[in-house]
Motif scaffolding. Sequence first.
Motif, PDB file in Angstrom:
ATOM      1  N   GLY A   1     -90.786-119.928 -32.882  1.00  0.00           N
ATOM      2  CA  GLY A   1     -90.133-118.895 -33.411  1.00  0.00           C
ATOM      3  C   GLY A   1     -88.571-118.943 -33.051  1.00  0.00           C
ATOM      4  N   VAL A   2     -87.885-118.589 -33.917  1.00  0.00           N
ATOM      5  CA  VAL A   2     -86.431-118.780 -33.701  1.00  0.00           C
ATOM      6  C   VAL A   2     -85.646-117.448 -34.499  1.00  0.00           C
ATOM      7  N   LEU A   3     -84.710-116.978 -33.935  1.00  0.00           N
ATOM      8  CA  LEU A   3     -84.117-115.740 -34.323  1.00  0.00           C
ATOM      9  C   LEU A   3     -82.515-115.972 -34.099  1.00  0.00           C
ATOM     10  N   CYS A   4     -81.595-115.571 -35.381  1.00  0.00           N
ATOM     11  CA  CYS A   4     -80.255-115.482 -35.137  1.00  0.00           C
ATOM     12  C   CYS A   4     -79.715-114.166 -35.325  1.00  0.00           C
ATOM     13  N   THR A   5     -79.046-113.546 -34.581  1.00  0.00           N
ATOM     14  CA  THR A   5     -78.473-112.329 -34.908  1.00  0.00           C
ATOM     15  C   THR A   5     -76.893-112.128 -34.859  1.00  0.00           C
ATOM     16  N   ASP A   6     -76.277-111.316 -35.158  1.00  0.00           N
ATOM     17  CA  ASP A   6     -74.905-111.224 -34.738  1.00  0.00           C
ATOM     18  C   ASP A   6     -74.545-110.051 -33.654  1.00  0.00           C
ATOM     19  N   ALA A   7     -73.528-109.634 -33.471  1.00  0.00           N
ATOM     20  CA  ALA A   7     -73.222-108.929 -32.171  1.00  0.00           C
ATOM     21  C   ALA A   7     -73.790-107.649 -32.211  1.00  0.00           C
ATOM     22  N   GLN A   8     -74.120-107.073 -33.531  1.00  0.00           N
ATOM     23  CA  GLN A   8     -74.704-105.695 -33.474  1.00  0.00           C
ATOM     24  C   GLN A   8     -76.304-105.667 -33.683  1.00  0.00           C
TER      25      GLN A   8
ATOM     26  N   ASN B   1     -79.881-109.092 -38.220  1.00  0.00           N
ATOM     27  CA  ASN B   1     -80.652-110.292 -38.302  1.00  0.00           C
ATOM     28  C   ASN B   1     -79.933-111.361 -39.479  1.00  0.00           C
ATOM     29  N   LEU B   2     -79.582-112.381 -39.114  1.00  0.00           N
ATOM     30  CA  LEU B   2     -78.908-113.290 -39.883  1.00  0.00           C
ATOM     31  C   LEU B   2     -79.949-114.558 -40.565  1.00  0.00           C
ATOM     32  N   GLY B   3     -80.928-114.751 -39.603  1.00  0.00           N
ATOM     33  CA  GLY B   3     -81.886-115.852 -40.050  1.00  0.00           C
ATOM     34  C   GLY B   3     -83.089-115.574 -39.078  1.00  0.00           C
ATOM     35  N   CYS B   4     -84.360-115.864 -39.490  1.00  0.00           N
ATOM     36  CA  CYS B   4     -85.472-115.996 -38.505  1.00  0.00           C
ATOM     37  C   CYS B   4     -86.655-116.681 -39.139  1.00  0.00           C
ATOM     38  N   ARG B   5     -87.444-117.361 -38.109  1.00  0.00           N
ATOM     39  CA  ARG B   5     -88.532-117.869 -38.290  1.00  0.00           C
ATOM     40  C   ARG B   5     -89.581-117.729 -37.639  1.00  0.00           C
ATOM     41  N   GLY B   6     -90.744-118.098 -38.063  1.00  0.00           N
ATOM     42  CA  GLY B   6     -92.169-118.032 -36.995  1.00  0.00           C
ATOM     43  C   GLY B   6     -92.354-116.474 -36.486  1.00  0.00           C
ATOM     44  N   SER B   7     -92.449-116.638 -35.125  1.00  0.00           N
ATOM     45  CA  SER B   7     -93.030-115.577 -34.390  1.00  0.00           C
ATOM     46  C   SER B   7     -91.729-114.219 -34.040  1.00  0.00           C
TER      47      SER B   7
ATOM     48  N   HIS C   1     -86.891-107.883 -33.733  1.00  0.00           N
ATOM     49  CA  HIS C   1     -86.511-108.370 -32.383  1.00  0.00           C
ATOM     50  C   HIS C   1     -85.183-108.432 -32.263  1.00  0.00           C
ATOM     51  N   GLY C   2     -84.516-108.492 -33.574  1.00  0.00           N
ATOM     52  CA  GLY C   2     -82.910-108.603 -33.382  1.00  0.00           C
ATOM     53  C   GLY C   2     -82.136-107.729 -32.471  1.00  0.00           C
ATOM     54  N   GLY C   3     -82.461-106.409 -32.430  1.00  0.00           N
ATOM     55  CA  GLY C   3     -81.626-105.349 -31.626  1.00  0.00           C
ATOM     56  C   GLY C   3     -81.876-105.623 -30.035  1.00  0.00           C
ATOM     57  N   VAL C   4     -83.339-106.037 -29.781  1.00  0.00           N
ATOM     58  CA  VAL C   4     -83.243-106.160 -28.353  1.00  0.00           C
ATOM     59  C   VAL C   4     -82.794-107.363 -27.946  1.00  0.00           C
ATOM     60  N   VAL C   5     -82.897-108.468 -28.587  1.00  0.00           N
ATOM     61  CA  VAL C   5     -82.384-109.760 -28.382  1.00  0.00           C
ATOM     62  C   VAL C   5     -80.770-109.676 -28.316  1.00  0.00           C
ATOM     63  N   SER C   6     -80.211-108.974 -29.271  1.00  0.00           N
ATOM     64  CA  SER C   6     -78.674-109.014 -28.971  1.00  0.00           C
ATOM     65  C   SER C   6     -78.198-108.254 -27.744  1.00  0.00           C
ATOM     66  N   VAL C   7     -78.998-107.212 -27.348  1.00  0.00           N
ATOM     67  CA  VAL C   7     -78.572-106.260 -26.217  1.00  0.00           C
ATOM     68  C   VAL C   7     -78.677-106.752 -25.018  1.00  0.00           C
ATOM     69  N   LEU C   8     -80.118-107.646 -24.932  1.00  0.00           N
ATOM     70  CA  LEU C   8     -80.313-108.439 -23.709  1.00  0.00           C
ATOM     71  C   LEU C   8     -79.267-109.272 -23.373  1.00  0.00           C
TER      72      LEU C   8
END
Lengths: 148, 91
Positions: free
Chosen positions: B20-27, B30-36, B41-48
């Motif tokens: 799985g791969v995910l791209c998000t911006d600062a907020q 989601n800019l693009g994602c694949r797989g799992s 998950h965008g929000g959690v990822v950027s905040v972490l």
Amino acid sequence: MGCCYSSETEATEQDRSERKPLIPHPNPDSKPPNGTERSPPGLSSTRTDEQALLTSILNKTAMSIIDVSAADSQGMEQHEYMDKARQYSTKLAVLSSTLCQKKPAPLPSLTSQPHQVLASDLVPYSDVQQVSKIAAYAYSAISQIKLT
Amino acid sequence: MEATLEQHLDDTMKNPAIVGVLCTDAQGHNLGCRGSLSDEHGGVVSVLAKQAASLTKDLTDSPTVCLESDSGNVLVRTHGTITVAVHKIVS
């Protein structure tokens, strides 16, 4: 086609009441004695309305205002002061003991074998480097998105 | 316009260990994602990533957040204005 309205029929009592204006025309019969003497009635009436409005606001504020500086403060005697301080501290002690009993919800447990998780291999540095490279490539890919 | 990014995500997924791969911006958008990894998950990822960055005073040092589990690791890293998360299984 049907007829929506015809003036030929006589106006009934109901019609007259329907057509009666809601706002009666003010002073339809009076005429100004001399046009130059009278000041524009509209302007002076708005001025007095404004004055009246401002005065009412002022009165309302004056009635609801609480002036703390003007209040007379009576000094407390020493024994009264000590008494009050003791009362407050005992009350606080009681309250703080009851408040402390509220504990935050415990976090969910992620694993039943923490030793195994902690003792396991670290994330390989090659993975970290790989992700770093992926992120760099993604950033350069996104910077190519432009508004034309 | 986003073809380069999409291609990059596809190339990343070609790695057998990456699920799985995910791209998000600062907020967290989601800019693009694949797989799992997906939208949710965008929000959690950027905040972490943002919180981890605030742990260090060095602004040039971008930390990599690693979430380890039995099934695999999720690595999160910020580069510039975007944050990338990669879900890699233990091989």
